[in-house]
Scaffold this motif. Sequence first.
Motif, PDB file in Angstrom:
ATOM      1  N   THR A 223      33.034  46.573  36.247  1.00 58.55           N
ATOM      2  CA  THR A 223      34.230  47.133  35.797  1.00 58.55           C
ATOM      3  C   THR A 223      34.913  46.159  35.337  1.00 58.55           C
ATOM      4  N   VAL A 224      35.174  45.968  33.885  1.00 62.92           N
ATOM      5  CA  VAL A 224      35.880  44.995  33.150  1.00 62.92           C
ATOM      6  C   VAL A 224      37.200  45.340  32.433  1.00 62.92           C
ATOM      7  N   SER A 225      37.843  44.333  32.071  1.00 67.72           N
ATOM      8  CA  SER A 225      39.027  44.384  31.304  1.00 67.72           C
ATOM      9  C   SER A 225      39.290  43.389  30.333  1.00 67.72           C
ATOM     10  N   SER A 226      38.855  43.631  29.317  1.00 69.54           N
ATOM     11  CA  SER A 226      38.964  42.469  28.155  1.00 69.54           C
ATOM     12  C   SER A 226      40.398  42.036  28.209  1.00 69.54           C
ATOM     13  N   HIS A 227      41.282  43.154  27.859  1.00 68.15           N
ATOM     14  CA  HIS A 227      42.782  42.803  27.799  1.00 68.15           C
ATOM     15  C   HIS A 227      43.246  41.894  29.055  1.00 68.15           C
ATOM     16  N   GLU A 228      43.028  42.342  30.034  1.00 67.05           N
ATOM     17  CA  GLU A 228      43.582  41.678  31.345  1.00 67.05           C
ATOM     18  C   GLU A 228      42.847  40.118  31.579  1.00 67.05           C
ATOM     19  N   PHE A 229      41.746  40.009  31.147  1.00 66.15           N
ATOM     20  CA  PHE A 229      41.095  39.008  31.096  1.00 66.15           C
ATOM     21  C   PHE A 229      42.022  37.901  30.040  1.00 66.15           C
ATOM     22  N   LEU A 230      42.324  38.226  29.084  1.00 64.19           N
ATOM     23  CA  LEU A 230      43.269  37.473  28.145  1.00 64.19           C
ATOM     24  C   LEU A 230      44.613  37.351  28.482  1.00 64.19           C
ATOM     25  N   GLN A 231      45.444  38.361  28.960  1.00 60.19           N
ATOM     26  CA  GLN A 231      46.648  38.634  29.063  1.00 60.19           C
ATOM     27  C   GLN A 231      47.090  38.131  30.567  1.00 60.19           C
ATOM     28  N   LYS A 232      46.215  38.596  31.614  1.00 61.39           N
ATOM     29  CA  LYS A 232      46.637  38.260  32.972  1.00 61.39           C
ATOM     30  C   LYS A 232      47.893  38.978  33.509  1.00 61.39           C
ATOM     31  N   THR A 233      47.953  40.042  33.257  1.00 56.89           N
ATOM     32  CA  THR A 233      49.357  40.853  33.579  1.00 56.89           C
ATOM     33  C   THR A 233      49.325  41.174  34.976  1.00 56.89           C
ATOM     34  N   TYR A 234      48.177  41.870  35.366  1.00 63.27           N
ATOM     35  CA  TYR A 234      48.015  42.458  36.766  1.00 63.27           C
ATOM     36  C   TYR A 234      46.877  41.577  37.448  1.00 63.27           C
ATOM     37  N   LEU A 235      45.755  41.639  37.029  1.00 65.09           N
ATOM     38  CA  LEU A 235      44.493  40.879  37.463  1.00 65.09           C
ATOM     39  C   LEU A 235      44.243  39.511  37.194  1.00 65.09           C
ATOM     40  N   ASP A 236      43.587  38.887  38.211  1.00 59.68           N
ATOM     41  CA  ASP A 236      43.188  37.561  38.187  1.00 59.68           C
ATOM     42  C   ASP A 236      41.883  37.559  37.239  1.00 59.68           C
ATOM     43  N   PRO A 237      41.640  36.485  36.576  1.00 59.18           N
ATOM     44  CA  PRO A 237      40.458  36.477  35.555  1.00 59.18           C
ATOM     45  C   PRO A 237      39.290  36.861  36.376  1.00 59.18           C
ATOM     46  N   ASP A 238      39.093  36.792  37.366  1.00 61.25           N
ATOM     47  CA  ASP A 238      37.800  36.907  38.383  1.00 61.25           C
ATOM     48  C   ASP A 238      37.976  38.525  38.496  1.00 61.25           C
ATOM     49  N   ASP A 239      39.125  38.984  38.904  1.00 63.03           N
ATOM     50  CA  ASP A 239      39.060  40.427  38.870  1.00 63.03           C
ATOM     51  C   ASP A 239      38.572  41.427  37.677  1.00 63.03           C
ATOM     52  N   THR A 240      38.709  40.781  36.508  1.00 64.40           N
ATOM     53  CA  THR A 240      38.480  41.569  35.403  1.00 64.40           C
ATOM     54  C   THR A 240      36.800  41.618  35.237  1.00 64.40           C
ATOM     55  N   GLU A 241      36.061  40.454  35.914  1.00 68.15           N
ATOM     56  CA  GLU A 241      34.719  40.586  36.044  1.00 68.15           C
ATOM     57  C   GLU A 241      34.192  39.961  34.802  1.00 68.15           C
ATOM     58  N   ILE A 242      34.893  39.597  33.767  1.00 63.58           N
ATOM     59  CA  ILE A 242      34.308  38.982  32.439  1.00 63.58           C
ATOM     60  C   ILE A 242      33.442  37.567  32.868  1.00 63.58           C
ATOM     61  N   PRO A 243      34.176  36.936  33.977  1.00 64.15           N
ATOM     62  CA  PRO A 243      33.552  35.646  34.266  1.00 64.15           C
ATOM     63  C   PRO A 243      32.012  36.091  34.941  1.00 64.15           C
ATOM     64  N   LYS A 244      31.968  37.229  35.589  1.00 66.46           N
ATOM     65  CA  LYS A 244      30.821  37.448  36.148  1.00 66.46           C
ATOM     66  C   LYS A 244      29.563  37.942  34.959  1.00 66.46           C
ATOM     67  N   LEU A 245      30.252  38.500  34.021  1.00 69.51           N
ATOM     68  CA  LEU A 245      29.233  38.713  32.574  1.00 69.51           C
ATOM     69  C   LEU A 245      28.661  37.352  32.113  1.00 69.51           C
ATOM     70  N   GLN A 246      29.853  36.265  32.125  1.00 65.20           N
ATOM     71  CA  GLN A 246      29.792  35.028  31.394  1.00 65.20           C
ATOM     72  C   GLN A 246      28.572  34.504  32.351  1.00 65.20           C
ATOM     73  N   LYS A 247      28.683  34.480  33.530  1.00 63.56           N
ATOM     74  CA  LYS A 247      27.604  33.776  34.472  1.00 63.56           C
ATOM     75  C   LYS A 247      26.278  34.530  34.265  1.00 63.56           C
ATOM     76  N   THR A 248      25.976  35.792  33.876  1.00 62.12           N
ATOM     77  CA  THR A 248      24.778  36.308  33.866  1.00 62.12           C
ATOM     78  C   THR A 248      24.137  35.602  32.436  1.00 62.12           C
ATOM     79  N   LEU A 249      24.963  35.416  31.396  1.00 62.21           N
ATOM     80  CA  LEU A 249      24.326  34.655  30.168  1.00 62.21           C
ATOM     81  C   LEU A 249      24.077  33.187  30.481  1.00 62.21           C
ATOM     82  N   GLN A 250      24.884  32.427  31.325  1.00 63.80           N
ATOM     83  CA  GLN A 250      24.596  31.375  31.909  1.00 63.80           C
ATOM     84  C   GLN A 250      23.117  31.167  32.730  1.00 63.80           C
ATOM     85  N   ASP A 251      22.993  32.181  33.586  1.00 60.93           N
ATOM     86  CA  ASP A 251      21.804  32.277  34.184  1.00 60.93           C
ATOM     87  C   ASP A 251      20.585  32.554  33.333  1.00 60.93           C
ATOM     88  N   LEU A 252      20.840  33.312  32.331  1.00 64.85           N
ATOM     89  CA  LEU A 252      19.847  33.534  31.188  1.00 64.85           C
ATOM     90  C   LEU A 252      19.356  32.180  30.538  1.00 64.85           C
TER      91      LEU A 252
END
Length: 824
Positions: free
Chosen positions: A466-495
């Motif tokens: 469950t991701v929020s690209s907007h919150e990942f960039l703006q950090k209004t309510y969620l921490d970056p990890d809450d947006t799960e964008i870092p988790k998707l980045q981690k999947t690319l790193q693993d590949l």
Amino acid sequence: MDDFVRNKLTEWKLSQLIPIFEEHEIDTESLYLLNDQQITELIPKMGPRSKLEERLKMLKKEQNTANPETVDSSAEGRPSTSDTSDKVKRKSDLQGESSQRQPPTKKQRLADKPGSDSEEIILSDVKNIMRCVSQKIPHEDNKLNKFLMKKISDLETDKREVVGVFGKTGAGKSYLINAVIGVKDLLPSGNFRACTSVMIKVEANMEDSYEANIEFITKEEWKDEMCFSKNFPGNNVDQESNQKDDDDRPDIVEKLSALYGEDWKKKSPDDLIDCKYFEEIPEILFSKRKILTVKTAEELSAELVRYTRSNLKDGEGKDIKRWYWPLVKCVTIKVPNNDLLKHVTLVDLPGNGDRNKSRNEMWKKLVGSCSTVWIVTEMNRAASEREAWEILESASSFMGNGGQCQHIHFICTKSDVTKPKDHSAAGARALILKTNDQAKKEVREEFSKLKKVKKHFSDQSLKVFTVSSHEFLQKTYLDPDDTEIPKLQKTLQDLNDCHSETLNYVSGAHGILSLIQGASRGGGDDMKTDMYKVLQQKMRNELDKVRKPMKTTYRAFEKCLSEGVKKSKSSCENILESVIDPDTSGSGFHGTLKCIVEHDGIHKTTKGEKINLNMKLSSCLTESIDEEFKKTFPNEEKCGPFNGVLNSFLLDTKMMKEKTEFKDVELQLIFLNTEEEQIKTKLNKIIRERKKTIYSSLTTTIETNMQKCYDEAKQMNGTGMLNNMRDTIRKHVLDPKNVMFQEAKADMLKQLRDLMNDILKDLENTMQKSIELSLKTDGVSIPDVTSELLKVNKHYKELQGSPDQEPLICADPPSPAAAQLTTN
């Protein structure tokens, strides 16, 4: 040239200049002393020359800042690689090109270890070593020398992991990709409306620029597409055609209007392929690709709008007179300095293929090459959004048994939409996370109901984000990890990390150098003879262990396909009628059937529905073997094909080299162990590709058989055309003499048998040749590679995580037994 210069060129992505610098003996001191005139003479091409000048200027400035009085060429005086790359990275961040700093990759973590080099430097160093070794091997006409030269050349491989991104227009795919790879404004979004037919690949660029490689359909294909359209002005239409079937019209009208404006309404297809319409894209006239190169992502995005977007919302883009997306097959976007894309290609894909045959073939090939698939949908209707699930169902066979997909990532975008105004920031965060957890649960429950998908994928294949690209960039309510964008980045790193290009190359080089060193020493003839006999017997036994399960697999497929043929014959009439004479056909169905016939059994409606008569007719056959196929050719690498028997092939060379009595042939055994792993890796890749063709062969055979009736039906026109087309197809399919289902069975079994025979033959021949050349040939003119083997062995251990263990090699061994390599 010393290591500092070599590492700098590699770090600056100018490794192609290494041979030039070696030839001119440029070391650290002379690098700092190079002036503009010397650089011009050294590097005639402007592109790499300008990059070198800029980086050298920056390097000198950093060195002068650190030590304004002198430039020390000693190891202590050199600017560290990590310091330089940190400064370059900070400069990049300040320029705003990367919206978020990406987490460190495995390669970066390796470089952070004291005394360790990055994977890029290790790979560059070992490649240079092997290039020098290749030059040292005499070009004499003997088997061993030729064998070694080929082995060194075969080390070069370039494999990429492909991540397919599916989702309906407006789901936020472009914004998601931009956020995940950390490049703002790369893919157009917002006011731009996505084109549903263009495939967009995003990968790394080795140059310091943004580049787009645009591939078009051919001029002839475009003309055919216009001519096939029953709604094109001037096309011959019969009385039944006037009972308008609107299924095809909006699509072709949108394409023609985008490309020609109002001109198309007064012209024929022949008129509309005049060269004057393609002055800005002359490449289409010569079947060439158009290349766009710019400095920033924003510039490239603006350039690409007319090639990848069907129109602009709110009346924007009126200054664009001609949109070229109807002619585009695929766009490859290359992004500079992006570690997440080093060995990964992201592909934005249409949901279920295309009417255009070449686009459809490319779609199937790309979907079949995906190791991971992202299904993108909006958060507020993630589980109930039928289009996302329909995309997954329609593509599942191409991704699963017909492909190599291991992971399905269901990505719910815009997860920050749930944030009531009367909540505090902490309260809004808690509510968003609670809603996210509920959405994940609902998606998993829905996935478990998809019987068609579950034939190819287990519950373990699915991950929900469950991701929020907007919150990942703006950090209004969620921490970056809450947006799960870092988790998707981690999947690319693993590949990227799993790709292990460096480890594969270094391991292969380590084995080859071991063989060269062993051959250069000679001696130990009795031991070599004994070892040869042992390995010959061992190989016969191991090949039998592979052969027997393969025969069992063949019999299982034969039984499944026999059942499939029987079921196909009994149900083909009902299947056929459901396509050519559905109950809901209505008065305008003749147009749909005409499209099906014109496109050889395949049609995609304006609503996105895919009709494939050939797949429908072969469905009983594919269903009969789906379970056995998945078991025989699992996409999970840890399982291995043919129930893992190929991966179990083992000559025990690794164990033998540990025994004291085999010390005289230890280096040869190291090579044979490496060779065994290399051939198994190679054969697994061959199996993975050929199994796709084997699986699709059932539909391909049916398609080939049906071609005759399609060609006949294409000739139908005038009154009664609809019934005449139906009767032609019925007569062909239901003819008792038609044996297309038996032919499909026979062809699949032949391809399966050929694959098994080829695998056994390749495995035996490769290992037999390696054993003979290792143990029955002495390298009289083979060079000593003691120092090279020491260096490569150090890198090999470093990559394996044990850099502190040093090999035991004497530079000038008095006897074959006095200088042995310890690898554990």
